[in-house]
Write a protein that holds these residues in place. Structure first.
Motif, short mmCIF file in Angstrom:
data_model
loop_
_atom_site.label_atom_id
_atom_site.label_comp_id
_atom_site.label_asym_id
_atom_site.label_seq_id
_atom_site.Cartn_x
_atom_site.Cartn_y
_atom_site.Cartn_z
N THR A 209 0.60 -1.25 0.00
CA THR A 209 0.04 -0.02 -0.10
C THR A 209 1.07 1.34 -0.24
O THR A 209 0.69 2.10 -0.67
CB THR A 209 -1.18 0.08 1.32
OG1 THR A 209 -1.53 -1.23 1.29
CG2 THR A 209 -2.09 1.15 1.11
N ARG B 230 -7.61 7.40 -6.67
CA ARG B 230 -6.72 6.46 -7.58
C ARG B 230 -7.11 4.94 -7.43
O ARG B 230 -6.78 4.09 -8.46
CB ARG B 230 -5.15 6.57 -7.44
CG ARG B 230 -4.90 8.03 -7.61
CD ARG B 230 -3.31 8.21 -7.29
NE ARG B 230 -3.33 8.30 -5.81
CZ ARG B 230 -2.24 8.43 -4.90
NH1 ARG B 230 -1.13 8.70 -5.64
NH2 ARG B 230 -2.39 8.55 -3.64
N VAL B 231 -7.88 4.52 -6.43
CA VAL B 231 -8.18 3.31 -5.93
C VAL B 231 -9.00 2.62 -7.27
O VAL B 231 -8.58 1.15 -7.60
CB VAL B 231 -9.02 2.98 -4.73
CG1 VAL B 231 -9.42 1.36 -4.75
CG2 VAL B 231 -8.06 3.43 -3.80
N LEU C 276 2.03 2.07 -3.49
CA LEU C 276 0.98 2.57 -4.28
C LEU C 276 0.83 4.13 -4.18
O LEU C 276 0.70 4.75 -5.09
CB LEU C 276 -0.39 1.84 -4.18
CG LEU C 276 -0.25 0.27 -5.06
CD1 LEU C 276 -1.26 -0.44 -4.48
CD2 LEU C 276 -0.36 0.84 -6.37
N LEU D 294 -4.27 -4.00 -11.27
CA LEU D 294 -3.58 -4.91 -10.39
C LEU D 294 -3.95 -6.27 -10.54
O LEU D 294 -5.24 -6.42 -10.64
CB LEU D 294 -3.68 -4.46 -9.08
CG LEU D 294 -2.76 -3.25 -8.52
CD1 LEU D 294 -3.26 -2.72 -7.18
CD2 LEU D 294 -1.26 -3.43 -8.61
N TRP E 260 -6.26 1.73 -9.89
CA TRP E 260 -5.47 0.82 -9.70
C TRP E 260 -6.06 -0.64 -9.68
O TRP E 260 -5.42 -1.74 -10.10
CB TRP E 260 -4.91 0.85 -8.22
CG TRP E 260 -3.98 2.05 -7.99
CD1 TRP E 260 -3.11 2.31 -9.17
CD2 TRP E 260 -3.55 2.87 -7.18
NE1 TRP E 260 -2.08 3.53 -8.49
CE2 TRP E 260 -2.46 3.67 -7.28
CE3 TRP E 260 -3.98 2.88 -5.66
CZ2 TRP E 260 -1.90 4.63 -6.53
CZ3 TRP E 260 -3.66 3.83 -4.97
CH2 TRP E 260 -2.82 4.83 -5.06
N GLU E 261 -7.27 -0.98 -8.95
CA GLU E 261 -7.97 -2.12 -9.18
C GLU E 261 -8.16 -2.80 -10.59
O GLU E 261 -8.16 -3.97 -10.55
CB GLU E 261 -9.43 -1.97 -8.54
CG GLU E 261 -9.31 -1.78 -7.00
CD GLU E 261 -10.61 -1.88 -6.23
OE1 GLU E 261 -10.68 -2.22 -5.08
OE2 GLU E 261 -11.45 -1.35 -6.94
N ASP F 43 2.17 6.88 -10.98
CA ASP F 43 1.58 5.88 -12.19
C ASP F 43 2.31 4.37 -11.82
O ASP F 43 3.32 4.48 -11.09
CB ASP F 43 2.24 6.04 -13.54
CG ASP F 43 1.41 7.57 -14.25
OD1 ASP F 43 0.32 7.36 -14.04
OD2 ASP F 43 2.12 8.46 -14.23
N LEU F 44 1.93 3.27 -12.25
CA LEU F 44 2.35 2.24 -12.19
C LEU F 44 3.67 1.98 -12.88
O LEU F 44 3.32 2.30 -14.16
CB LEU F 44 1.38 0.99 -12.27
CG LEU F 44 0.30 0.75 -11.18
CD1 LEU F 44 -0.61 -0.42 -11.56
CD2 LEU F 44 0.87 0.48 -9.92
N LEU G 7 -6.48 -0.19 0.33
CA LEU G 7 -6.87 0.78 -0.56
C LEU G 7 -8.25 1.31 -0.24
O LEU G 7 -8.53 2.74 -0.64
CB LEU G 7 -6.44 0.56 -1.73
CG LEU G 7 -5.10 0.03 -2.48
CD1 LEU G 7 -5.15 -0.30 -3.69
CD2 LEU G 7 -4.34 1.38 -2.16
#
Ligand SMILES: [Zn+2]
Length: 154
Positions: free
Chosen positions: A7, A38-39, A10, A46, A42-43, A15-16, A31
């Protein structure tokens, strides 16, 4: 490139990084708890999976040996174990996680300190007392209310 994020990583990143990004159910739960905008993004990106019991056992035994066991949450242990299962690089800014990863011979990298230079910074404003924090907290250290993130350009 394949990596596992916790966490803290993130929240430190805008950005990833390119590659295959993995996280655990515990990270996703955290998250959601923070209610960060942003969650949702990201979901979608990921890959979420749980580690094997064997890997969790290895992490626990290693953390006992290094003395990090008291500072690792169940989610921290889960993330370390998944990195071990996938032989993936661990991205975390948590010192105890980095230390445990090192002891297991896992590759790891900090994000907040020497990551990609960010143009946009995030601030965290308390929904209760309205104090603004530079860093994220599970709850406001002053009044205990949830924090909400907002962008602030330098
Ligand atoms: Zn507050």
């Amino acid at each position: 490139m394949r990596f596992v994020l916790d966490t803290s990583a993130l929240f430190a990143m805008q950005d990833l990084p390119p590659g295959e990004a993995h996280a655990t159910p515990g990270v996703i739960a955290e998250l959601r708890k923070y209610d960060d905008p942003r969650v949702r993004f990201w979901e979608d990106l990921l890959k979420v999976s749980s580690p094997t019991p064997g890997a969790i056992d290895t992490v626990r035994r290693t953390a006992l040996r290094t003395g990090d066991d008291a500072r690792l949450s169940p989610t921290d242990i889960e993330v370390l174990a998944l990195a071990l299962d996938l032989r993936a690089e661990l991205l975390t800014d948590d010192y105890s996680m980095q230390n445990t990863a090192r002891a297991m011979g896992l590759k790891y990298r900090g994000v907040g300190m020497k990551g990609i230079k960010e143009v946009v910074r995030w601030k965290y404003r308390c929904t209760g007392c309205r104090k603004e924090w530079e860093e994220n907290h599970p709850d406001c250290p002053i009044c205990g209310s949830p924090l909400r993130s907002s962008r602030s350009r330098k």
